[in-house]
Design an enzyme around this catalytic site. Structure first.
Site, PDB file in Angstrom:
ATOM      1  N   CYS A  40       0.871  -1.008   0.089  1.00 33.03           N
ATOM      2  CA  CYS A  40       0.009   0.119   0.178  1.00 33.03           C
ATOM      3  C   CYS A  40       0.745   1.274  -0.108  1.00 33.03           C
ATOM      4  O   CYS A  40       2.084   1.134   0.413  1.00 33.03           O
ATOM      5  CB  CYS A  40      -0.810  -0.200   1.397  1.00 33.03           C
ATOM      6  SG  CYS A  40      -2.020   1.557   1.591  1.00 33.03           S
ATOM      7  N   THR A  42       0.988   3.629   2.112  1.00 27.33           N
ATOM      8  CA  THR A  42       1.410   3.723   3.568  1.00 27.33           C
ATOM      9  C   THR A  42       2.782   2.822   3.568  1.00 27.33           C
ATOM     10  O   THR A  42       3.649   3.218   4.524  1.00 27.33           O
ATOM     11  CB  THR A  42       0.482   3.007   4.372  1.00 27.33           C
ATOM     12  OG1 THR A  42      -0.962   3.746   4.300  1.00 27.33           O
ATOM     13  CG2 THR A  42       0.563   3.440   5.940  1.00 27.33           C
ATOM     14  N   HIS A  45       5.484   4.842   2.349  1.00 24.30           N
ATOM     15  CA  HIS A  45       5.971   5.912   3.259  1.00 24.30           C
ATOM     16  C   HIS A  45       6.718   5.394   4.522  1.00 24.30           C
ATOM     17  O   HIS A  45       7.548   5.961   4.940  1.00 24.30           O
ATOM     18  CB  HIS A  45       4.639   6.591   3.818  1.00 24.30           C
ATOM     19  CG  HIS A  45       3.881   7.443   2.709  1.00 24.30           C
ATOM     20  ND1 HIS A  45       4.455   8.203   1.924  1.00 24.30           N
ATOM     21  CD2 HIS A  45       2.531   7.573   2.284  1.00 24.30           C
ATOM     22  CE1 HIS A  45       3.489   8.868   0.928  1.00 24.30           C
ATOM     23  NE2 HIS A  45       2.546   8.236   1.117  1.00 24.30           N
ATOM     24  N   HIS A  65      -0.510  -4.353   5.825  1.00 29.27           N
ATOM     25  CA  HIS A  65      -1.778  -4.374   6.577  1.00 29.27           C
ATOM     26  C   HIS A  65      -2.990  -4.864   5.559  1.00 29.27           C
ATOM     27  O   HIS A  65      -3.988  -4.698   6.125  1.00 29.27           O
ATOM     28  CB  HIS A  65      -2.103  -2.953   7.185  1.00 29.27           C
ATOM     29  CG  HIS A  65      -2.275  -1.852   6.158  1.00 29.27           C
ATOM     30  ND1 HIS A  65      -0.834  -0.976   5.946  1.00 29.27           N
ATOM     31  CD2 HIS A  65      -2.961  -1.446   5.125  1.00 29.27           C
ATOM     32  CE1 HIS A  65      -1.027  -0.446   5.044  1.00 29.27           C
ATOM     33  NE2 HIS A  65      -2.167  -0.292   4.619  1.00 29.27           N
ATOM     34  N   CYS A  95     -11.096   1.789  19.878  1.00 22.69           N
ATOM     35  CA  CYS A  95     -11.045   1.387  21.318  1.00 22.69           C
ATOM     36  C   CYS A  95     -12.633   1.041  21.655  1.00 22.69           C
ATOM     37  O   CYS A  95     -12.779   0.538  22.602  1.00 22.69           O
ATOM     38  CB  CYS A  95     -10.755   2.880  21.896  1.00 22.69           C
ATOM     39  SG  CYS A  95     -12.062   4.094  22.041  1.00 22.69           S
ATOM     40  N   CYS A 101     -16.251   6.025  18.408  1.00 22.00           N
ATOM     41  CA  CYS A 101     -16.688   4.725  18.312  1.00 22.00           C
ATOM     42  C   CYS A 101     -18.303   4.729  18.846  1.00 22.00           C
ATOM     43  O   CYS A 101     -18.966   3.888  18.100  1.00 22.00           O
ATOM     44  CB  CYS A 101     -15.787   3.861  19.267  1.00 22.00           C
ATOM     45  SG  CYS A 101     -14.388   3.580  18.647  1.00 22.00           S
ATOM     46  N   ILE A 179      -5.805   3.126  -5.632  1.00 25.46           N
ATOM     47  CA  ILE A 179      -7.092   3.237  -4.856  1.00 25.46           C
ATOM     48  C   ILE A 179      -8.191   4.182  -6.010  1.00 25.46           C
ATOM     49  O   ILE A 179      -9.320   3.921  -6.229  1.00 25.46           O
ATOM     50  CB  ILE A 179      -7.111   4.136  -3.562  1.00 25.46           C
ATOM     51  CG1 ILE A 179      -6.293   3.187  -2.739  1.00 25.46           C
ATOM     52  CG2 ILE A 179      -8.255   4.394  -3.028  1.00 25.46           C
ATOM     53  CD1 ILE A 179      -6.072   3.860  -1.224  1.00 25.46           C
ATOM     54  N   ILE A 275      -4.181  13.000   0.240  1.00 25.27           N
ATOM     55  CA  ILE A 275      -3.642  13.673   1.213  1.00 25.27           C
ATOM     56  C   ILE A 275      -2.682  14.461   0.597  1.00 25.27           C
ATOM     57  O   ILE A 275      -1.645  14.196   0.134  1.00 25.27           O
ATOM     58  CB  ILE A 275      -3.092  12.821   2.279  1.00 25.27           C
ATOM     59  CG1 ILE A 275      -4.119  11.755   2.847  1.00 25.27           C
ATOM     60  CG2 ILE A 275      -2.333  13.604   3.537  1.00 25.27           C
ATOM     61  CD1 ILE A 275      -3.603  10.894   3.671  1.00 25.27           C
TER      62      ILE A 275
HETATM   63 ZN   LIG Z   1      -3.311   0.402   2.914  1.00 30.86          ZN
HETATM   64 ZN   LIG Z   2     -12.613   5.041  19.818  1.00 29.47          ZN
END
Ligand SMILES: [Zn+2]
Ligand SMILES: [Zn+2]
Length: 358
Positions: A40, A42, A45, A65, A95, A101, A179, A275
């Site tokens: 990816c 990321t 990077h 990932h 979390c 969340c 993407i 980004i």
């Molecule tokens: Zn990714």
């Molecule tokens: Zn959270």
């Protein structure tokens, strides 16, 4: 086990190792034997130790990932899953307690941790993930070389999904990286009135043109334009009845964001996933382009848990074709070659096979 590990906190310090211990799943976790993983942006990077991601990592850490595989061990307290189940997983670990969340917006959890950055990830033979993050895959619908990058497909689907509708509307998509290319396929699949793709990198432009040519008989006319050649605004307005209804901004390039705003028809929508490389962005002619046209702007990050996953698996089941996205298949140890291909914009998705050793 074999893995790609960011060994030290410095550029280029990702190393191929063969002797990492196989991880043990803890309470509520499962271990997955990885069938395929994918590189990816990321990961690039991280490899280059870019300041945008470096603070999230404490090497040594196994990166990666995007993956799919089969469960091969269950930790204590895991129910509803069995060894051998074919799965992928959401690697944003949230979390479940913060206000985001609790209001159904886990993709923007205040305390998001990402496997493959904050903890060991998927460029390995095995990865341990929380069972709550697993996504069950149907092998008849999702072959491993596609299941390898559902994380990124989720970004694309989430971006398209963030527009109020696509069918029958004129869509501009800026940035045909991996993407962007997947988002373009979804836009065409959803029956847009037209799709205009802008891209500047020669390799990505070439792949965009090849895909558009392959889809020449689509009900959605697809145009691919290089904004560097001039005349973009006039050409798009002439072919979209005065302007586009939706801009999907995948590039992060300030020029693309500004021309997207210019090209939006009044009451249009811009969805922003790309980004910008700098923290500040200059929007030219702000009042006329945004306020007086009554535009809607929306930022997109991650994937909605798990609505986006459900949606993308539905698209694949209905026949969304992503074979053209996979440009390279390499053994895990050729990770560095994959990064070089991506750096040169010569690849879209590079799929890695941890079992292939020759
Ligand atoms: Zn990714
Ligand atoms: Zn959270």
């Amino acid at each position: 086990m074999r893995a790609i590990q960011m060994a030290r906190p410095e550029p280029g310090a990702a190393v191929y190792v063969e002797d990492l211990p196989v991880p043990t799943p803890g309470e509520g976790e499962v271990r997955v034997r990885i069938a395929r993983a994918a590189i990816c942006g990321t990961d690039r990077h991280i490899f280059h130790w870019d300041p945008s991601v470096a603070p999230m990592l404490s090497p040594p850490v196994v990166i990666g990932h995007e993956f799919c595989g089969h469960i091969d061990a269950l930790g204590p307290g895991v129910e509803g899953w069995q060894e051998g189940d074919y799965v992928s997983a959401e690697m944003h670990l949230v979390c479940g307690r913060c206000r985001a969340c609790r209001s159904g917006n886990r993709h923007v959890c205040e305390h998001t941790r990402i496997a493959g950055l904050h903890r060991d990830g998927a460029f390995a033979e095995y990865v341990v993930v929380p069972a709550a993050n697993l996504v069950r895959l149907d092998p008849a619908v999702v072959p491993p070389h596609i299941g390898a990058f559902l994380d990124a497909l989720g970004n694309a689907v989430h971006t398209v999904q963030a527009a109020s509708s696509i069918a029958g509307r004129h869509v501009l998509l800026s940035g045909y990286g991996a993407i962007g290319a997947m988002a373009a396929a979804v836009v065409e699949f959803e029956g847009a009135a037209s799709l205009t793709i802008t891209e500047v990198a020669p390799g990505h432009l070439e792949r965009a043109r090849a895909w558009a040519a392959a889809r020449a008989d689509s009900a959605t006319p697809i145009r691919v334009l290089d904004p560097g050649r001039g005349g973009l605004v006039e050409e798009v307005r002439a072919t979209t009845d005065g302007g586009v209804d939706v801009v999907l901004e995948m590039s992060g390039a300030p020029a693309a964001i500004n021309s997207g705003l210019e090209l939006l028809y009044p009451a249009g929508e811009m969805v922003l996933l790309g980004i910008p490389s700098r923290p500040d962005l200059l929007v030219e002619d702000f009042s006329r382009r945004i306020i007086f046209k009554g535009l809607t702007l929306r930022g997109v990050v991650g994937r909605r848990m798990f609505a986006t996953w459900e949606e993308m698996l539905g698209l694949l089941a209905r026949g969304l074709d992503l074979e053209h996205i996979v440009t390279h298949r390499l053994p895990l140890r050729d990770f560095h070659r994959g990064v070089a291909l991506l750096d040169a914009a010569e690849a879209h998705k590079v799929v890695l096979d941890p079992a292939q050793t020759d």
